[in-house]
Design a protein around this motif. Structure first.
Motif, PDB file in Angstrom:
ATOM      1  N   ILE A  84       0.818  -1.213   0.000  1.00 56.84           N
ATOM      2  CA  ILE A  84       0.000   0.000   0.000  1.00 56.84           C
ATOM      3  C   ILE A  84       0.853   1.265   0.000  1.00 56.84           C
ATOM      4  CG2 ILE A  84      -2.047  -1.043   1.047  1.00 56.84           C
ATOM      5  CD1 ILE A  84      -1.124   0.191   3.689  1.00 56.84           C
ATOM      6  N   ASN A  85       2.162   1.099  -0.074  1.00 61.72           N
ATOM      7  CA  ASN A  85       3.035   2.271  -0.125  1.00 61.72           C
ATOM      8  C   ASN A  85       3.903   2.257  -1.380  1.00 61.72           C
ATOM      9  OD1 ASN A  85       2.895   4.073   2.405  1.00 61.72           O
ATOM     10  ND2 ASN A  85       2.744   1.977   3.189  1.00 61.72           N
ATOM     11  N   ASP A  86       3.313   1.790  -2.464  1.00 62.90           N
ATOM     12  CA  ASP A  86       3.981   1.801  -3.760  1.00 62.90           C
ATOM     13  C   ASP A  86       5.267   0.987  -3.778  1.00 62.90           C
ATOM     14  OD1 ASP A  86       1.971   3.538  -4.489  1.00 62.90           O
ATOM     15  OD2 ASP A  86       3.166   5.297  -3.882  1.00 62.90           O
ATOM     16  N   GLY A  87       5.368   0.002  -2.951  1.00 61.53           N
ATOM     17  CA  GLY A  87       6.551  -0.853  -3.008  1.00 61.53           C
ATOM     18  C   GLY A  87       6.473  -1.730  -4.246  1.00 61.53           C
ATOM     19  N   GLU A  88       7.659  -2.072  -4.755  1.00 63.15           N
ATOM     20  CA  GLU A  88       7.660  -2.855  -5.989  1.00 63.15           C
ATOM     21  C   GLU A  88       7.920  -4.321  -5.735  1.00 63.15           C
ATOM     22  OE1 GLU A  88      10.373  -0.935  -8.659  1.00 63.15           O
ATOM     23  OE2 GLU A  88       9.382   1.016  -8.371  1.00 63.15           O
ATOM     24  N   GLY A  89       8.250  -4.664  -4.493  1.00 66.05           N
ATOM     25  CA  GLY A  89       8.613  -6.055  -4.204  1.00 66.05           C
ATOM     26  C   GLY A  89       7.403  -6.956  -4.093  1.00 66.05           C
ATOM     27  N   SER A  90       7.579  -8.176  -4.567  1.00 65.38           N
ATOM     28  CA  SER A  90       6.539  -9.184  -4.333  1.00 65.38           C
ATOM     29  C   SER A  90       6.854  -9.878  -3.001  1.00 65.38           C
ATOM     30  CB  SER A  90       6.547 -10.201  -5.460  1.00 65.38           C
ATOM     31  OG  SER A  90       7.736 -10.967  -5.385  1.00 65.38           O
ATOM     32  N   PHE A  91       5.893 -10.662  -2.527  1.00 62.55           N
ATOM     33  CA  PHE A  91       6.116 -11.358  -1.258  1.00 62.55           C
ATOM     34  C   PHE A  91       7.308 -12.295  -1.357  1.00 62.55           C
ATOM     35  CE2 PHE A  91       5.332 -14.782   1.803  1.00 62.55           C
ATOM     36  CZ  PHE A  91       5.239 -14.025   2.957  1.00 62.55           C
ATOM     37  N   LYS A  92       7.396 -12.983  -2.511  1.00 64.81           N
ATOM     38  CA  LYS A  92       8.495 -13.923  -2.691  1.00 64.81           C
ATOM     39  C   LYS A  92       9.847 -13.217  -2.639  1.00 64.81           C
ATOM     40  CE  LYS A  92      10.473 -17.168  -5.964  1.00 64.81           C
ATOM     41  NZ  LYS A  92      10.416 -17.692  -7.320  1.00 64.81           N
ATOM     42  N   ARG A  93       9.927 -12.088  -3.319  1.00 64.25           N
ATOM     43  CA  ARG A  93      11.213 -11.361  -3.352  1.00 64.25           C
ATOM     44  C   ARG A  93      11.603 -10.877  -1.959  1.00 64.25           C
ATOM     45  NH1 ARG A  93       9.499  -7.805  -8.308  1.00 64.25           N
ATOM     46  NH2 ARG A  93       9.492  -9.402  -9.911  1.00 64.25           N
ATOM     47  N   LEU A  94      10.607 -10.353  -1.269  1.00 66.62           N
ATOM     48  CA  LEU A  94      10.908  -9.891   0.100  1.00 66.62           C
ATOM     49  C   LEU A  94      11.363 -11.063   0.962  1.00 66.62           C
ATOM     50  CD1 LEU A  94       8.071  -7.338   0.859  1.00 66.62           C
ATOM     51  CD2 LEU A  94      10.524  -6.895   0.859  1.00 66.62           C
ATOM     52  N   LYS A 154      14.821  -1.540   1.069  1.00 69.05           N
ATOM     53  CA  LYS A 154      14.999  -0.356   0.233  1.00 69.05           C
ATOM     54  C   LYS A 154      15.081  -0.730  -1.250  1.00 69.05           C
ATOM     55  CE  LYS A 154      18.080   3.619  -0.294  1.00 69.05           C
ATOM     56  NZ  LYS A 154      18.728   3.259  -1.565  1.00 69.05           N
ATOM     57  N   GLU A 155      15.945  -1.670  -1.575  1.00 67.95           N
ATOM     58  CA  GLU A 155      16.225  -1.976  -2.973  1.00 67.95           C
ATOM     59  C   GLU A 155      15.111  -2.779  -3.638  1.00 67.95           C
ATOM     60  OE1 GLU A 155      18.587  -0.646  -4.707  1.00 67.95           O
ATOM     61  OE2 GLU A 155      19.209   0.436  -2.901  1.00 67.95           O
ATOM     62  N   VAL A 156      14.566  -3.763  -2.903  1.00 66.38           N
ATOM     63  CA  VAL A 156      13.533  -4.590  -3.513  1.00 66.38           C
ATOM     64  C   VAL A 156      12.309  -3.743  -3.849  1.00 66.38           C
ATOM     65  CG1 VAL A 156      11.900  -6.472  -3.092  1.00 66.38           C
ATOM     66  CG2 VAL A 156      14.300  -6.766  -2.542  1.00 66.38           C
ATOM     67  N   ASN A 157      11.992  -2.781  -2.985  1.00 69.41           N
ATOM     68  CA  ASN A 157      10.817  -1.947  -3.223  1.00 69.41           C
ATOM     69  C   ASN A 157      11.126  -0.673  -3.987  1.00 69.41           C
ATOM     70  OD1 ASN A 157       8.684  -3.404  -1.825  1.00 69.41           O
ATOM     71  ND2 ASN A 157       9.940  -3.064  -0.006  1.00 69.41           N
ATOM     72  N   ASN A 158      12.430  -0.453  -4.191  1.00 72.22           N
ATOM     73  CA  ASN A 158      12.857   0.755  -4.854  1.00 72.22           C
ATOM     74  C   ASN A 158      12.428   2.011  -4.081  1.00 72.22           C
ATOM     75  OD1 ASN A 158      14.216   2.160  -6.713  1.00 72.22           O
ATOM     76  ND2 ASN A 158      12.664   1.987  -8.359  1.00 72.22           N
ATOM     77  N   GLU A 212      11.734   6.719   2.905  1.00 72.95           N
ATOM     78  CA  GLU A 212      10.590   5.809   2.725  1.00 72.95           C
ATOM     79  C   GLU A 212      10.840   4.485   3.458  1.00 72.95           C
ATOM     80  OE1 GLU A 212       8.579   6.877  -1.586  1.00 72.95           O
ATOM     81  OE2 GLU A 212      10.553   5.911  -1.520  1.00 72.95           O
ATOM     82  N   THR A 213      12.078   4.042   3.399  1.00 71.08           N
ATOM     83  CA  THR A 213      12.409   2.776   4.057  1.00 71.08           C
ATOM     84  C   THR A 213      12.155   2.869   5.562  1.00 71.08           C
ATOM     85  OG1 THR A 213      14.129   2.539   2.403  1.00 71.08           O
ATOM     86  CG2 THR A 213      14.168   1.000   4.251  1.00 71.08           C
ATOM     87  N   PHE A 214      12.632   3.968   6.180  1.00 73.25           N
ATOM     88  CA  PHE A 214      12.400   4.142   7.617  1.00 73.25           C
ATOM     89  C   PHE A 214      10.919   4.157   7.920  1.00 73.25           C
ATOM     90  CE2 PHE A 214      16.831   5.694   8.084  1.00 73.25           C
ATOM     91  CZ  PHE A 214      17.170   4.857   9.135  1.00 73.25           C
ATOM     92  N   LYS A 215      10.173   4.847   7.078  1.00 73.15           N
ATOM     93  CA  LYS A 215       8.732   4.945   7.281  1.00 73.15           C
ATOM     94  C   LYS A 215       8.126   3.541   7.275  1.00 73.15           C
ATOM     95  CE  LYS A 215       4.766   6.379   4.680  1.00 73.15           C
ATOM     96  NZ  LYS A 215       4.433   6.835   3.325  1.00 73.15           N
ATOM     97  N   ILE A 216       8.536   2.751   6.253  1.00 72.82           N
ATOM     98  CA  ILE A 216       7.985   1.401   6.136  1.00 72.82           C
ATOM     99  C   ILE A 216       8.335   0.559   7.378  1.00 72.82           C
ATOM    100  CG2 ILE A 216       8.381  -0.787   4.924  1.00 72.82           C
ATOM    101  CD1 ILE A 216       6.345   0.948   3.614  1.00 72.82           C
ATOM    102  N   ILE A 217       9.548   0.756   7.878  1.00 74.66           N
ATOM    103  CA  ILE A 217       9.950  -0.039   9.046  1.00 74.66           C
ATOM    104  C   ILE A 217       9.051   0.288  10.238  1.00 74.66           C
ATOM    105  CG2 ILE A 217      11.801  -0.351  10.751  1.00 74.66           C
ATOM    106  CD1 ILE A 217      13.754  -0.156   8.337  1.00 74.66           C
ATOM    107  N   PHE A 218       8.782   1.582  10.422  1.00 74.54           N
ATOM    108  CA  PHE A 218       7.891   1.963  11.532  1.00 74.54           C
ATOM    109  C   PHE A 218       6.487   1.417  11.315  1.00 74.54           C
ATOM    110  CE2 PHE A 218      11.078   5.369  12.339  1.00 74.54           C
ATOM    111  CZ  PHE A 218      11.396   4.939  13.614  1.00 74.54           C
TER     112      PHE A 218
END
Lengths: 764, 677
Positions: free
Chosen positions: B559-569, B622-626, B631-637
């Motif tokens: 929901i935050n425009d990440g590009e990673g799929s579940f498998k990649r993550l 960071k890289e998988v979702n581009n 943004e990465t810090f935000k996602i972690i929180f």
């Protein structure tokens, strides 16, 4: 006589206000001992003068009674005794024709301190606790409005009783015997007409002749004998309000199906730190009047399974000393309707206990009127009336071994093996070299899965101890050496971690599954099997033993537990349990040599010895003196093995007790250091390594063998403990054993017994 | 009235003998425990057997006994707040004297000096001093000193040091012990041994945000008041304060500094006294009696509540404890209005003799009694620890190591291990060097042979399919990912460099290493009790945490425009664990051969591994979702928040299900019951 019953009290006014509301005990005269009875619950502190004592004794010896004593009429008589009856209360008086001494079964004229309920109770030959709906009330013949019709028989009387107030009927049969009398209430005679009413009125419990042989405060000298442990006495002396409650003992141990009456307080909320008291193995108690030299030994002949023995020293509820059986007929219990105990209802048991209630009283006079005399009489009773036959009682030292237990491994359970069959062979050889040959062994933890893998259903030994084949070989070798080698089997408990316990385990009356907590980590609790299942599994194991030629079994669990339980929504009581277990154990005893752990007296004729015989008592506050009653009764006819010496912190004192009581020593041994057991359920076995105990075993063996050989085959005929703390035990072959428990040397019979030591006298 | 009084003496003389007689020998009603190195109690031999009790001093019944002191020459002093006197008796309860009749109002605490002066703490507000003849020689009342404060003066316990200074426990005075000196009719010296107020995090938050009115309504947060006090021959003061956990027993020097921290405590401490072997006894009001050595290590705990069992040795409400010269313990019970006494067993006497020698530094002499103690109880922790120290002293390091391990005496273990390792190194250094050299030569030779003759070629050829295959290549990718997370993540996204199987294997390896580390790391670094295994829970924890974190992170990323799929993550996170998989085993091996001297090596290694993993995880997100860094810090929180929500949800569902099951079973139970009637 009436005059000396009017008591004076040492009680101050303030104390009176506190005196227990039920008791209304408030005769105030003097503030002499100002703070005598401040705590409530007790009665007035009574001082008895020497004069009053003398008068009381005079009243207790009646030289020429004629046909009535204190309103009681003579109803039966033999060479030794006369039985007098007072019909309205069914009170009896027994008179020893030899000495003229009497024992009364009800209080003549009370001291006026009691409330109406108790006042009425102490004057009645029978006492009751009536369940009126969910209320329990104390009652008796008078309070219950009893209509009594007495028919005299050849040797006593039969009384039909109708408690009109409760619409309950029963019959009391009293018959004079050669040395006492019996009193019986047949089960079939008990009718409770309102048992099925909307508010059922039934009998909760029955007291038969509760005040037989009672005394008042310190008026008389003597003691009550209580079957706690090996035996204990409560002196008939002024207790100065020390006790507010009686000493209550459940005959044949506590009932797992019924909740305990006291709150279990755990140390650090986790550990059960209290050693439970010794179970009452035999339903026997007594009252001895040493001043008039008359004693009564009371035996519960039928109905023992649901009975208690209650001793009331003065100060506990009343100022009298009395000891009584109480037969529980029905209980009020709580049935849980949900697992979390959020919903529950209270109920009466639907069915009353189904056994006849029978008391046998044996009277003793002269020199016999003491605890030793009573124990000797009890032995005669066991031999003559209970079918007990004398067993081989030669001296043996009991060396038990722990085979294997389990601890948690990284995956599943891991064996912790302490003593293998080869280790046992080595130990036997090592001991034989030191002259220790007469050995009884109980091998624990031999079975597949280790010591706590119960129940055992077939003869399969754990491979870690050497396997079934090797165990059979060892048993054969032991037999060849004259060693009695018993396999240990708990036939009652089921371990939910090693066996399916979804069915066939007992629930308590309240419908919750009974769990016996171990307070250990590997197996946290055990269930009890239903008697039927326990017997089925025991029989299957027995068949398996038979096939392999195993003939000796040390049995526990079923030997010392009786319980009420709930199974498939049906209530079973202790009689039902006994009715299933007893025939099964009797059947087992026909093919096997059984050694039982603390067996109830019902099984004594079936066992070849008693394991875990208490050397002393449970240390109740009531106990004034410990006496080896059970030892006197059983020495020479049934070998008794004590609890393990390992765990005794005062070895020298313990050793003397073994010499005095004639109980044989036991050791619990392992080949490995028990430090390995730290993470198992046997973690309380902190000392057991054979190499540590070898020298002690040899020493015990040599010394105790010498004592017991001197009295081999003989029984104990007398026992006394002098003021110097010297115990003198006289055997039937004339040998006397002197045991000095004091810190000083004692002179006796012309010899010196050193401090904390013993001597075996010559045949005299 | 007169008449029977004349008869009384004869009767009473008989009665005074009716004090409960000595029990010959009886089943002890309680179990005795000692403590193990982890702080858990284990059962041991009976340390003290209940010997008897008395509820009368001569003809005088005890009414409300509150304190007891025993002099060295064998006299017992019992304060009786109900009878308003102090009784003096012999050790078996025979009457000697009555002190303070008419003078004392509520005698709650007493102290007897070596000169037999009796100090009585009277709760009515005074301290009265009697000379040996029983005459009042001094009375001290509430100190008239500004520092004393406004509170009441209700002395309940007292000790007096050699200089005559009094340390008084006052009821309701949270400032500590009141210290009085006899000069000028009682000079207030100050408060002594003050406890700290119990400040919790919750309390701090409350104090920060609550209004004054709300604070006023809260239970005040005053420090707990000590309830009892004792003094030893060196003048050290012992206080007990229930509820202070390992500060509930304090041993205070003259400056008021606490010298011990007991390793076991009760929570309901009521009495304290000092024994004859530098040991300390504490009794809880429930009747548990603790014995500690001078360092505060618990030796025994025994006794317990009576709970209607009516057994000698159990108590209802303990007020005071005292020890006589023969190590008999006396317990005053105000509920059952009696004094019970306990006798030390042969085992305890043995332990005490070892204790004496050991505490006085006579290690070698103490070994013989200690070994005897261990023969009768090989699990007795104190003895194991003491003997391990003794062995260390006599330079028998192998034995020191053995006993230190049983008693979990980590310091001793470390020292002994250092020595043992040293010896091993000395003896095996040459051999070890030789072996290492030999291995190097063999490897060198094999390499040469491979170069010249290609002896491994058949093997290489045979495995070529596997080595070049997808599976092995993907597995090998972990080392690349570890060093180049940015390129690695690119590989994950666009070059299909991983698979579920690869990630699964990594996860299994991680779990395996975690479990091995937990149960097989060096003894000194182990954080769990020996012999306890919770493997299923461990596996559940690792796998559960990993899956839940990944899932929550994925939910947030989508929901935050990440590009990673579940498998990649999932695969990326699994690759991020590579440093742990590769280096943690080294730490485990190392941990088995180090002592506390080198423990920093392990600490450093751990920091290195964990930091690396964290960096990789961050880069993966960071890289998988581009994402950008922000943004990465935000996602972690957000992920952390999601995890919280998920946990809450799971809990609510669990509670609801439990309720439903309980409800259904209650209805069923009721139906069965009604039907049965």
């Amino acid at each position: 006589m009436a005059d000396n019953k009017r008591r004076r009290y040492l009680i101050n006014g303030l104390a009176g206000m506190f005196a227990c509301a039920i008791l209304a005990a408030c005769a105030v005269t003097s503030p002499m001992t100002a703070y005598a009875t401040e705590n409530a619950g007790a009665v007035a502190d009574v001082e008895v003068s020497a004069e009053e004592k003398r008068e009381a004794l005079d009243d207790a010896i009646i030289e020429n009674p004629g046909d009535t004593i204190n309103g009681h009429k003579l109803v039966a008589e033999n060479d030794k005794l006369q039985l007098y009856l007072y019909e309205p209360t069914l009170s009896v008086i027994v008179r020893d024709k030899n000495s003229g001494a009497i024992m009364e079964s009800t209080v003549g004229e009370s001291d006026g301190t009691l409330n109406t309920t108790w006042e009425s109770f102490i004057h009645s030959g029978l006492g009751f606790e009536i369940l009126n709906g969910l209320n329990e009330e104390r009652s008796d013949l008078t309070a219950g409005g009893a209509e009594i019709s007495v028919n005299c028989t050849d040797n006593g009387f039969s009384a039909d009783i109708n408690l009109t107030k409760y619409q309950i009927r029963m019959t009391l049969n009293v018959a004079l015997t050669d040395d006492g009398f019996t009193a019986e209430i047949p089960n079939s005679s008990i009718m409770e007409e309102q048992a099925n009413a909307a508010t059922p009125v039934t009998i909760g419990s029955i007291y038969i002749y509760p005040f037989l042989g009672y005394t008042y405060s310190a008026e008389r000298t003597g003691y009550m004998f209580v079957p706690d442990g090996n035996g204990s006495l409560i002196y008939l002396e002024d207790n100065d309000g020390r006790f507010s409650s009686p000493q209550t003992l459940s005959v044949w141990g506590s009932n797992a199906g019924v909740d305990e009456t006291y709150v279990l307080s755990l140390f650090w909320d986790e550990y059960q730190t209290i050693n439970e008291g010794e179970p009452v193995m035999a339903p026997v108690f007594g009252m001895v009047h040493t001043d008039s030299q008359m004693a009564v030994l009371s035996i519960i002949e039928s109905g023992a399974e649901d009975s208690r023995i209650i001793a009331y020293p003065n100060g506990a509820i009343t100022n009298y000393n009395w000891i009584t059986p109480r037969f529980t007929m029905r209980r009020i219990y709580t049935q849980l309707l949900s697992k979390e105990a959020t919903a529950s209802v209270k109920l009466q048991e639907s069915r009353h206990s189904q056994c006849d209630l029978k008391m046998r009283y044996i009277f003793l006079g002269g020199d016999e009127a003491d605890y030793a005399g009573m124990a000797v009489k009890y032995r005669e009773y066991l031999l003559n009336d209970q079918g007990l036959t004398a067993k081989d009682d030669g001296f043996r030292i009991k060396l038990d071994f722990l085979g294997t237990d389990r601890e948690n491994g990284i995956v599943g359970k891991k064996a912790v093996t302490m003593t293998t069959t080869d280790n046992i062979r080595d130990i036997y050889d090592d001991l034989a070299a030191s002259g220790v040959t007469d050995i009884t062994t109980v091998y624990k933890g031999w079975q597949k899965g280790g010591i706590w893998s119960v129940p055992i259903t077939s003869y399969k030994a754990d491979s870690k101890i050497g396997g079934t084949h090797d165990l059979t070989k060892l048993i054969g070798e032991a037999e060849g050496k004259g060693i009695k080698f018993y396999l240990y089997q708990d036939a009652l408990r089921a371990n939910p971690d090693t066996v399916n316990t979804t069915f066939n385990i007992i629930k308590k009356l309240n419908e919750s599954v009974y769990e016996e907590d171990t307070y250990k980590e590997i197996y946290e609790y055990f269930n009890y099997q239903t008697p039927d299942k326990a017997v089925e599994r025991l029989n299957s194991a027995l068949a398996s033993y038979k096939k392999e030629g195993v003939k000796q079994l040390a049995l526990t669990g079923v030997t010392n537990h009786l319980f009420s339980y709930n199974y498939n929504n049906k209530l079973y009581n202790r009689s039902d349990t006994l009715g299933v277990l007893e025939p099964a154990i009797a059947g087992a005893a026909q093919d096997m040599d059984l050694l039982m752990e603390q067996p109830i007296s019902e099984y004594w004729s079936l066992t070849s010895g008693i394991m875990g015989m208490p050397v002393n008592t449970s240390n109740y506050v009531f106990t004034d003196k410990e006496v080896p009653f059970m030892s006197i009764a059983l020495k020479g006819i049934l070998p008794m093995y004590a609890d393990y010496t390992n765990f005794e912190a005062n070895r020298s004192e313990y050793f003397l007790e073994l010499v005095e009581t004639g109980i044989y020593p036991s050791f619990y041994l392992t080949w490995e250091d028990p430090v390995d057991l730290l993470y198992t359920n046997s973690s309380d076995l902190y000392t057991s390594k054979y190499s540590v105990y070898k020298s002690e075993i040899v020493e015990y063996y040599e010394k105790l063998r010498e004592v017991n050989d001197a009295v081999a085959g003989a029984t104990i005929v007398d026992h006394e403990r002098t003021a110097d703390d010297l115990a003198v035990v006289t055997y039937s072959n004339g040998v006397k054993v002197y045991v000095n428990h004091s810190e000083n040397a004692v002179e006796y019979d012309g010899m010196t017994i050193e401090a904390m030591s013993y001597k075996v006298g010559e045949v005299g | 009235m007169k008449k029977w009084k004349m008869l009384l003496p004869a009767v009473l003389s008989v009665l005074s003998l009716a004090i409960t007689p000595l029990q010959a020998y009886a089943e002890v009603p309680y179990k005795t425990y000692t403590i193990d190195g982890y702080g858990y109690v284990t059962e041991t031999q009976t340390a003290y057997t209940p010997k008897g009790s008395f509820n009368k001093i001569g003809d005088n019944s005890l009414v409300k006994p509150t304190d007891i002191k025993i002099t060295e020459d064998g006299y017992i002093y019992i304060a009786d707040a109900g009878a308003k006197v102090v009784w003096v008796s012999t050790l078996t309860g025979e009457y000697v004297d009555t002190i303070g009749e008419g003078e004392l109002v509520e005698p709650y605490g007493i102290f007897v000096t070596e000169e037999k002066q009796l100090y009585v703490a009277d709760r009515s507000g005074k301290v009265v001093v009697f000379n040996p003849a029983g005459e009042v020689i001094a009375t001290y009342t509430k100190p008239n000193h500004p520092l004393y404060g406004k509170g009441d003066f209700k002395p309940v316990k007292i000790v007096v040091n050699a200089g005559g200074d009094m340390y008084i426990v006052c009821e309701g005075n949270s400032n500590g012990l009141v210290q009085l000196t006899p000069t000028e009719g009682g000079t207030f010296l100050g408060y002594f041994g003050t406890n700290n107020a119990n400040v919790t995090v919750l309390r701090m938050i409350q104090e920060a945000v609550f209004t004054d009115e709300q604070l006023a309504r809260m239970v005040s947060n005053l420090p707990s008041t000590p309830v009892n006090v004792a003094i030893d021959k060196q003048g050290l003061i012992y206080t007990i304060t229930p509820g202070l956990k390992n500060l509930s027993l304090k041993k205070l020097n003259i400056a008021g500094t606490n010298l011990i921290e007991p390793d076991a405590f009760d929570g309901r401490e009521a009495a304290v006294t000092v024994g004859n072997h530098d040991n300390v006894y504490v009794a809880s009001s429930d009747g548990y009696i603790y014995e500690y050595n001078a360092e505060g290590d618990m030796l025994f705990v025994f006794g317990g509540r009576d709970d209607g069992r009516f057994r000698i040795g159990l108590s209802s409400r303990v007020e005071a404890i005292a020890v006589d010269a023969n190590d008999n313990i006396y317990i005053v019970d105000s509920d059952s209005r009696q004094v019970q006494y306990f006798q030390a067993t042969e085992f305890t006497n043995l332990l005490h003799s070892a204790l004496n020698l050991y505490e006085n530094g006579r290690y070698i002499e103490s070994m013989s009694p200690l070994l005897q103690v261990l023969e009768t109880n090989s699990l007795f922790d104190y003895a194991n620890e003491a003997i391990s120290r003794s062995y260390l002293q006599v330079e028998d390091y192998a034995n020191a190591l053995k006993y230190a391990r049983v008693s979990k005496a980590f310091e001793v273990y470390s020292d002994a291990f250092w020595e043992v390792r040293n010896t091993w190194l000395r003896e095996n250094l040459i051999t070890a060097a030789g072996v290492v050299l030999a291995v190097c030569i063999v490897i060198w030779l094999l390499k040469k042979l491979q170069q010249k003759k290609g002896i491994f070629n058949p093997l290489l050829n045979a495995t070529e399919g596997f080595r070049k295959g997808n599976f092995w290549q993907r597995q090998k990718y972990m080392t690349y990912y570890m060093k180049h997370p940015v390129d690695g993540a690119y590989g994950l996204r666009y070059e299909n460099k991983s698979s579920w199987i690869t990630a699964g294997i990594l996860l299994i390896l991680t779990t395996l290493i975690f479990v091995i580390n937990k149960y097989y790391c060096g003894f000194l670094l182990r954080t769990i009790r020996e012999g306890r295994y919770t493997i299923p829970q461990d596996i559940m924890t690792i796998v559960g945490v990993f899956v839940v974190l990944t899932a929550c992170n994925y939910l947030m990323c989508t929901i935050n425009d990440g590009e990673g799929s579940f498998k990649r993550l999932f695969c990326g996170f699994a690759f991020s664990l590579t440093p742990y998989i590769l280096f943690e085993p080294l730490c485990i091996i190392l941990s088995n051969v180090i002592t506390y001297n080198e423990v920093f090596l392990i600490d450093f290694g751990q920091i290195f591994i964990y930091s690396w993993c964290v960096i990789l995880l961050f880069m993966t997100i960071k890289e998988v979702n581009n994402y950008t860094v922000a943004e990465t810090f935000k996602i972690i929180f957000l992920t952390a928040f999601t995890v919280l929500i998920v946990a809450l949800l799971a809990f609510i569902i669990y509670v609801l299900f439990k309720q439903i099951i309980d409800f259904v079973s209650a209805v069923a139970g009721e139906v069965v019951y009604r039907y049965g009637r």
